[in-house]
Design a protein around this motif. Structure first.
Motif, PDB file in Angstrom:
ATOM      1  N   PRO A   1       0.796  -1.230   0.000  1.00 57.23           N
ATOM      2  CA  PRO A   1       0.000   0.000   0.000  1.00 57.23           C
ATOM      3  C   PRO A   1       0.830   1.283   0.000  1.00 57.23           C
ATOM      4  O   PRO A   1       0.292   2.350  -0.248  1.00 57.23           O
ATOM      5  CB  PRO A   1      -0.812  -0.099   1.296  1.00 57.23           C
TER       6      PRO A   1
ATOM      7  N   SER B   1       0.796   1.876  -3.967  1.00 59.11           N
ATOM      8  CA  SER B   1      -0.517   2.091  -4.578  1.00 59.11           C
ATOM      9  C   SER B   1      -1.628   1.600  -3.659  1.00 59.11           C
ATOM     10  O   SER B   1      -1.443   0.677  -2.868  1.00 59.11           O
ATOM     11  CB  SER B   1      -0.608   1.352  -5.917  1.00 59.11           C
ATOM     12  N   GLY B   2      -2.776   2.243  -3.772  1.00 58.92           N
ATOM     13  CA  GLY B   2      -3.981   1.740  -3.114  1.00 58.92           C
ATOM     14  C   GLY B   2      -4.272   2.262  -1.726  1.00 58.92           C
ATOM     15  O   GLY B   2      -5.342   2.007  -1.196  1.00 58.92           O
ATOM     16  N   ARG B   3      -3.397   3.012  -1.104  1.00 61.11           N
ATOM     17  CA  ARG B   3      -3.664   3.518   0.245  1.00 61.11           C
ATOM     18  C   ARG B   3      -4.381   4.862   0.122  1.00 61.11           C
ATOM     19  O   ARG B   3      -3.887   5.796  -0.493  1.00 61.11           O
ATOM     20  CB  ARG B   3      -2.369   3.662   1.029  1.00 61.11           C
TER      21      ARG B   3
ATOM     22  N   SER C   1      -5.111  10.157  -1.933  1.00 61.67           N
ATOM     23  CA  SER C   1      -4.146   9.065  -1.971  1.00 61.67           C
ATOM     24  C   SER C   1      -3.030   9.326  -0.979  1.00 61.67           C
ATOM     25  O   SER C   1      -2.484  10.421  -0.903  1.00 61.67           O
ATOM     26  CB  SER C   1      -3.558   8.931  -3.373  1.00 61.67           C
TER      27      SER C   1
ATOM     28  N   SER D   1      -0.504   7.074  -1.033  1.00 57.99           N
ATOM     29  CA  SER D   1       0.513   6.234  -1.665  1.00 57.99           C
ATOM     30  C   SER D   1       1.366   7.079  -2.595  1.00 57.99           C
ATOM     31  O   SER D   1       1.082   8.249  -2.831  1.00 57.99           O
ATOM     32  CB  SER D   1      -0.151   5.121  -2.474  1.00 57.99           C
TER      33      SER D   1
ATOM     34  N   ARG E   1      -4.606   8.361  -6.625  1.00 60.68           N
ATOM     35  CA  ARG E   1      -5.802   7.600  -6.276  1.00 60.68           C
ATOM     36  C   ARG E   1      -6.374   6.948  -7.535  1.00 60.68           C
ATOM     37  O   ARG E   1      -6.351   7.516  -8.611  1.00 60.68           O
ATOM     38  CB  ARG E   1      -6.846   8.530  -5.660  1.00 60.68           C
TER      39      ARG E   1
ATOM     40  N   ASP F   1      -4.339   0.989  -8.156  1.00 64.97           N
ATOM     41  CA  ASP F   1      -4.233   0.053  -7.039  1.00 64.97           C
ATOM     42  C   ASP F   1      -3.859  -1.328  -7.565  1.00 64.97           C
ATOM     43  O   ASP F   1      -4.685  -2.042  -8.120  1.00 64.97           O
ATOM     44  CB  ASP F   1      -5.550  -0.015  -6.275  1.00 64.97           C
TER      45      ASP F   1
ATOM     46  N   ALA G   1      -1.787  -3.163  -5.361  1.00 62.57           N
ATOM     47  CA  ALA G   1      -1.191  -3.702  -4.134  1.00 62.57           C
ATOM     48  C   ALA G   1      -1.872  -5.014  -3.767  1.00 62.57           C
ATOM     49  O   ALA G   1      -3.083  -5.064  -3.602  1.00 62.57           O
ATOM     50  CB  ALA G   1      -1.336  -2.691  -3.001  1.00 62.57           C
TER      51      ALA G   1
END
Length: 178
Positions: free
Chosen positions: A105, A108-110, A118, A120, A124, A127, A129
């Protein structure tokens, strides 16, 4: 500075110049390397400017520990470890840590639950991850140990207990190091 010095002295001096660089040449290469390494660090810092510094520091330490800890610990404590096992542990731990970071994360994806922004490296909506932890050390350090053990057992080179005893005595007492 350490990276620039290493590039100038080790790579340029010993590999490219076969151990015979001129002092001026080595200093010039060190200056160029300092500019290049500094520029890369500034670019990386600009790219990761919005990330939490403690998170990045934790990732750095996890990657370093994944590569170095198995080789150091097994080199000190396991008589059977050989060069192939050491190399396998270093590169196996490093590759595992880097792979897990890329698919974590942190990259990507957090998403921040309050703002939806986002948190990451990537924006945003991106994702990919699949690794759920933000720090890979829990998995990558044991993987480094497994790679080191596997590399040792799969190697054709047999252990030399006398060398281990001599190296252990030198490391502990310093006798014979000169």
């Amino acid at each position: 500075m350490a990276a620039a010095t290493s590039l100038a002295h080790d790579l340029f001096g010993h590999v490219l110049m076969a151990g015979r660089p001129g002092e001026r040449q080595e200093v010039a290469v060190a200056r160029i390397a300092a500019v290049l390494v500094g520029s890369a660090a500034i670019a990386a810092a600009a790219f990761a400017g919005d990330l939490d510094v403690t998170s990045l520091l934790g990732l750095t330490l996890a990657v370093a520990a994944s590569a170095n800890l198995p080789a150091i610990v097994l080199g000190l404590l396991w008589r059977r470890l050989n060069g192939a096992g050491t190399v396998a542990g270093i590169y196996g731990g490093l590759a595992t840590a880097l792979t897990l970071v890329v698919f974590s994360p942190v990259v990507s994806g957090r998403v921040d639950p309050l703002t939806g922004a986002s948190r990451s490296l990537l924006p945003r909506g991106v994702d990919f991850a699949w690794f759920p932890l933000e720090n890979p050390a829990l998995v990558s350090i044991p993987a480094g140990f497994l790679f080191a053990v596997a590399g040792t057992y799969l190697s054709r080179r047999r252990p030399d207990p006398e060398s281990f005893a001599e190296l252990s005595a030198r490391a502990t007492t310093g006798v014979g190091a000169a």
